[in-house]
Design an enzyme around this catalytic site. Structure first.
Site, PDB file in Angstrom:
ATOM      1  N   ARG A 180    -120.452 -35.630   2.107  1.00 41.81           N
ATOM      2  CA  ARG A 180    -119.368 -36.179   1.477  1.00 41.81           C
ATOM      3  C   ARG A 180    -118.076 -35.745   1.723  1.00 41.81           C
ATOM      4  O   ARG A 180    -116.919 -36.501   1.673  1.00 41.81           O
ATOM      5  CB  ARG A 180    -119.463 -35.694  -0.034  1.00 41.81           C
ATOM      6  CG  ARG A 180    -120.837 -36.162  -0.648  1.00 41.81           C
ATOM      7  CD  ARG A 180    -120.734 -37.619  -0.753  1.00 41.81           C
ATOM      8  NE  ARG A 180    -122.158 -38.182  -1.405  1.00 41.81           N
ATOM      9  CZ  ARG A 180    -123.587 -38.252  -0.828  1.00 41.81           C
ATOM     10  NH1 ARG A 180    -123.396 -37.896   0.655  1.00 41.81           N
ATOM     11  NH2 ARG A 180    -124.465 -38.757  -1.414  1.00 41.81           N
ATOM     12  N   ALA A 194    -109.760 -13.389  -9.743  1.00 44.83           N
ATOM     13  CA  ALA A 194    -109.777 -14.758 -10.314  1.00 44.83           C
ATOM     14  C   ALA A 194    -109.739 -15.824  -9.087  1.00 44.83           C
ATOM     15  O   ALA A 194    -110.352 -16.659  -8.689  1.00 44.83           O
ATOM     16  CB  ALA A 194    -109.276 -15.174 -11.663  1.00 44.83           C
ATOM     17  N   PHE A 196     -96.789  -7.977  -6.065  1.00 45.18           N
ATOM     18  CA  PHE A 196     -95.643  -8.320  -5.151  1.00 45.18           C
ATOM     19  C   PHE A 196     -95.873  -7.409  -3.805  1.00 45.18           C
ATOM     20  O   PHE A 196     -95.526  -7.645  -2.770  1.00 45.18           O
ATOM     21  CB  PHE A 196     -94.552  -8.520  -5.643  1.00 45.18           C
ATOM     22  CG  PHE A 196     -94.509 -10.025  -6.432  1.00 45.18           C
ATOM     23  CD1 PHE A 196     -94.141 -11.274  -5.312  1.00 45.18           C
ATOM     24  CD2 PHE A 196     -94.207 -10.110  -7.495  1.00 45.18           C
ATOM     25  CE1 PHE A 196     -94.204 -12.471  -6.014  1.00 45.18           C
ATOM     26  CE2 PHE A 196     -94.388 -11.328  -8.168  1.00 45.18           C
ATOM     27  CZ  PHE A 196     -94.262 -12.637  -7.487  1.00 45.18           C
ATOM     28  N   CYS A 220     -98.046  -8.005 -14.384  1.00 51.52           N
ATOM     29  CA  CYS A 220     -98.988  -7.578 -15.387  1.00 51.52           C
ATOM     30  C   CYS A 220     -99.154  -8.556 -16.606  1.00 51.52           C
ATOM     31  O   CYS A 220     -98.505  -9.333 -16.993  1.00 51.52           O
ATOM     32  CB  CYS A 220     -98.667  -6.341 -16.184  1.00 51.52           C
ATOM     33  SG  CYS A 220     -98.693  -4.684 -15.357  1.00 51.52           S
TER      34      CYS A 220
END
Lengths: 339, 67
Positions: A7, A34, A127, A181
């Site tokens: 595909r 994540a 960062f 945070c």
């Protein structure tokens, strides 16, 4: 011959030639939370040749809501994220060579790991690491894709050395406080949207289709239904210390590195020894067993709980002090129990 | 003054004259942001010196670090 990638090959901007390209490429992902989980799965499914994943942390229950590679069992066993990720990624596509590195991606680690890779994916939560990554990318000439998210908001930008502005051009200096945070929490759609932006750009780079890159700083808020793109080419500075004509790579120098870091929304402080050491966790377990508190150990880390604090010691000498955001308190606990 | 911010029309109070005033008005002056006015991206210094006008199309992107 199976039709695993049929595909993707039918998609004409990739085609069979593009698929062949992808299978020869090596990508490095910094951070396996994540964003890292999402990107790693996408790349492995897409048939990347080699994938190196780096992360300093282990799986916790609060990760499971959005970090798609991990399971309850990983949280119970406190498996390092890259170990849990590798086993899942290999189950998804056994032909991909996945290298798992349990480490804090700082200067030495990043310079070493980035050597010879074709692309770096930013999936960090701070960062400080991004600035180092930005300098490494410029020094070695390897493209990287910035991505970050908080709440329902996300942002991404693709940095191509010698072509686009770099992260230092865009930020001018390291943002302090409030930005890293996740006190605002995070929902998984924001993660997936950032990953989608990063992975579309990654596929373009991996098949060599640089003309199709977005070339804009993109941001969105999925809850407020906002989307924004800015053409930032004009912000490239010839005087930039990281990508300009007289560059010094300031974030690769020792003075700009901190040895402690407050972790994103975790009520935790990481302490990293100034020299690389290897901790003998077995000996440490015996020593701590004589103290008050509870010691638990797996092959990768040792966890020591005493009153409301928990110290997690990794083999590479790093320690996460949970139950405080106060660096000096964390250091005091570190020195009290670990010498 | 009526302007369009990230695709949404809004009225800014009279005290908002420069881009930096607008960032303060939105309470994002302490964040690291990139601002574009009518298709032209501004450097940080230009936030202080760029006046806003009626019907400006403004894009604001702020940096975050989570991941």
């Amino acid at each position: 011959m199976n039709h695993r990638y049929s595909r993707q090959e039918l998609f004409s901007p990739i085609g069979k030639a593009g698929q062949q390209q992808i299978s020869t490429k090596h990508t490095l992902i910094i951070g396996m939370g994540a964003l890292g989980s999402g990107s790693a799965e996408a790349l492995v499914r897409a048939g990347i040749g080699q994938l190196t994943i780096v992360d300093r942390d282990y799986v916790e229950w609060s990760n499971l809501q959005r970090q798609q590679l991990y399971t309850e069992e990983d949280a119970i066993n406190r498996l390092p994220k890259v170990i849990a990720a590798k086993s899942r990624l290999t189950a998804i596509n056994s032909s991909v060579e996945v290298k798992a590195i349990i480490a804090d991606a700082s200067v030495e680690e990043l310079e070493g790991l980035a050597h010879g890779v074709d692309l770096i994916i930013d999936a960090t939560d701070n960062f400080e690491t991004r600035m180092i990554l930005n300098d490494v990318s410029q020094k070695l000439g390897v493209p990287w894709i910035y991505g970050a998210c908080v709440g329902s908001y996300g942002i991404s930008y693709t940095i191509i050395p010698e072509k686009t502005p770099c992260l230092v051009c865009l930020l001018e200096n390291v943002p302090l406080g409030g930005l890293t945070c996740d006190t605002a929490g995070i929902i998984s759609p924001s993660v997936n949207m950032v990953v989608s932006h990063q992975m579309s750009e990654a596929l373009k780079i991996l098949v060599g289709d640089f003309d199709s890159l977005r070339k804009k700083l993109v941001s969105f808020d999925l809850w407020k239904n906002q989307f924004s793109e800015i053409q930032v080419d004009r912000l490239k500075k010839s005087s930039c210390q990281s990508c300009g004509t007289e560059r010094t790579y300031p974030y690769l120098s020792f003075e700009n590195q901190t040895k402690t870091a407050v972790l994103c929304g975790r009520d935790s402080v990481q302490i990293r020894p100034s020299v690389l050491i290897e901790r003998d966790l077995e000996t440490l377990e015996r020593l701590l067993a004589n103290h008050e508190g509870v010691v638990q150990r797996n092959p990768y880390l040792l966890s020591y709980t005493v009153s409301q604090h928990r110290l997690v010691v990794f083999k590479d000498g790093r320690v996460l002090v949970h139950g405080t955001k106060d660096i000096s308190e964390a250091k005091a606990l570190y020195h009290r129990y670990l010498g | 003054m009526g302007v369009v911010v990230n695709g949404e029309f809004m009225e800014l109070p009279e005290r908002v004259v420069f881009v930096s005033d607008m960032l303060r008005h939105f309470d994002i002056h302490e964040k690291v942001v990139v601002v574009e006015i009518n298709g032209e991206v501004l450097t940080r210094v230009e936030h202080q010196s760029t006046r806003l006008s009626e019907k400006d199309r403004i894009e604001i992107v702020h940096f975050v670090g989570g991941g």
